[in-house]
Design an enzyme around this catalytic site. Structure first.
Site: not given
Ligand code: NAD
Length: 477
Positions: A173, A281
């Site tokens: 997803k 990140c």
């Protein structure tokens, strides 16, 4: 060229999605329509999970040899390698990653990652004889993969390939901001003709993600995204004892030592702090500078930042492109106001528009006079914004680096590599660089503390998608 998909690939075939709603992607640079894909909803997830469960319980995939699974995935690796330019260009258009980084980190990187993962799968000891027992790594089951928009292909393939090679079946997803590169991958999966139900791609939003997390037939959730969503996923998985691995946010510190070459440090941190527009990140966003050299280091950062070319991410000279969306640009921009209200000083950049650009642009910003307890030093901003924080002696530098809820990355910049290694051992982060910060796919990647649970890359990535099974009383061969 507008990239359009009308159907979803799940259960081994292209199917009509449950909803007629679509995800339309517009360029964050100039708002042109890049393409669109179906919006997957919970009903599509249910259908894909049912197919993945049947494929896991009754299909050949988990029962095939690792060598056969490597061979089955080889066409995906080969076809991906032929489409690297297309994939980099598409990701740049979707989310604004500057082309220099897109080509390196968004297409060539994931292609190499797939090859490395196949190599590790051929080398891993999947079964071990111990006395009269066999200890084997059994596939974890049906895996739900949920990924962010900032490095969309890396984050998908760092999970999908090890999961499939371990014998799991998987549903991906991807983030709603970047459905198009995910659909290119769906095309490659469809062309590879894997057994039905082994792998599906369902672009969608929070609803589809929540369904995947809470679906009783999903044995493991592999997630990359924000720590807030990661905590929610951990709670949900915990409540039904489903496995989960989480790659979450970061606020990495770069420790500049007294003896560091400022020119080399700043050149290295140009990459490590501002890579992918700072939407990374692992961006080294807290620069810890020795007080005695603070002004000199700030001046060098300011000069470097002023020299960054901001603009159209497709232009090869651009270093910093637009933020992924208007909403994310507003969020990053709000931190520029927060920094000022907390008493920090804007040394370069700051609030406001970037002259001549109408997209979702942020001025690359360096804050000075920052204390480590300020929000701009503690919270992940996820844009081209860094804070330079003074320290007094190596122990203070380590203390400040560790004074964070996060623990993903970090770096040290010094002429004395042995001293750098000593500092590395004291910083509580999952990854750390000496005089550079560039994660290699051979070593496990992940976070301490609020930066996550579990590891990707290296042989450890494969282990994350297995359960250990001990079989006793095995007759001698
Ligand atoms: P996000 O957490 O908002 O979304 C990530 C994904 O989760 C998306 O696909 C989203 O649709 C989905 N999602 C959102 N809410 C959900 C829910 N309740 N249940 C299930 N799925 C849900 O993150 P983002 O803004 O897309 O990405 C940025 C974040 O990702 C940053 O915090 C960044 O540090 C982190 N990140 C971490 C790594 C790493 O390896 N540690 C790598 C890249 C990005």
């Amino acid at each position: 060229m507008v990239h359009t998909w009308d159907r979803l690939h799940l259960g081994g075939e292209w199917v009509t999605p449950a909803s007629s709603e679509r995800l339309e992607v517009r360029s964050p640079h100039d708002d042109h329509v890049v393409g669109s894909a179906p919006l997957g909803i919970a009903a599509d997830v249910d259908r894909a999970v049912a197919a993945a469960k049947t494929a896991f319980d009754d299909g050949p995939w988990p029962r095939m040899s690792v060598a056969d699974r490597c061979a089955a995935l080889a066409p995906i690796v080969a076809a991906y390698g032929e489409r690297l330019t297309e994939i980099s260009t598409l990701i740049t258009a979707e989310m604004g990653s500057p082309y220099w980084f897109s080509n390196l980190g968004q297409a060539n990187g994931p292609h190499f990652l797939m090859q490395q993962t196949v190599q590790f799968a051929t080398e891993l000891e999947w079964e071990q004889r111990r006395g009269s027992s066999i200890v084997r790594r059994a596939p974890a089951g049906v895996v739900g993969i949920i990924t962010p928009w900032n490095v969309p292909q890396v984050t998908i393939l760092a999970k999908l390939f090890p999961a499939l090679l371990a014998g799991c079946t998987a549903i991906v997803k991807p983030a709603p901001e970047t459905p198009l590169d995910a659909m290119v991958l769906a095309d490659l999966i469809a062309d590879a003709d894997l057994p039905p139900g082994v792998a599906a791609v369902i672009p969608g939003g929070t609803d589809a993600g929540q369904r995947l997390v809470t679906h009783p037939d999903v044995d493991k959730v592999a997630f990359t995204g924000s720590s807030a969503v990661g905590k929610w996923i951990a709670e949900q998985c915990g409540s039904r004892l489903a496995r989960c691995s989480l790659e979450l946010g970061g606020k990495s510190a770069a420790i500049v030592c007294e003896d560091a070459s400022v020119a080399r440090t700043v050149e290295g941190l140009k990459f490590a702090s501002f890579l992918n527009n700072g939407e990374a990140c692992v961006a080294q966003t807290r620069v810890l500078a020795p007080r005695a050299r603070y002004d000199e280091i700030v001046d060098a950062f300011v000069a470097m930042t002023q020299g960054l070319v901001v603009g159209d991410p497709e232009d090869p000279d651009t270093y910093i492109g637009p933020m992924v969306s208007a909403r994310h640009r507003e969020r990053v921009h709000s931190y520029l106001e927060v920094g000022l209200s907390e008493g920090a000083t804007v040394a370069v950049g700051g609030p406001g528009a970037v002259e001549g650009l109408s997209g979702h642009y942020i001025r690359p910003t360096v804050f000075t006079n920052v204390r480590n307890d300020m929000r701009i030093a503690q919270e992940e901003i996820f844009g081209p914004v860094i804070a330079v924080i003074p320290y007094d002696g190596p122990a203070d530098a380590v203390r400040l680096a560790n004074d964070s809820a996060y623990g993903l990355g970090g770096s040290v910049w010094t002429k004395d590599k042995a001293a750098g290694l000593e500092i590395a051992r004291q910083v509580r982060t999952g990854t750390f660089g000496i005089n550079s910060y560039a994660p290699g796919f051979e070593a496990p990647f992940g976070g301490f503390k609020s930066s996550g649970i579990g590891r990707e890359y290296g042989p450890e990535a494969l282990e994350e998608f297995t359960e250990l099974q001990s079989i006793y009383g095995v007759p001698e061969a």
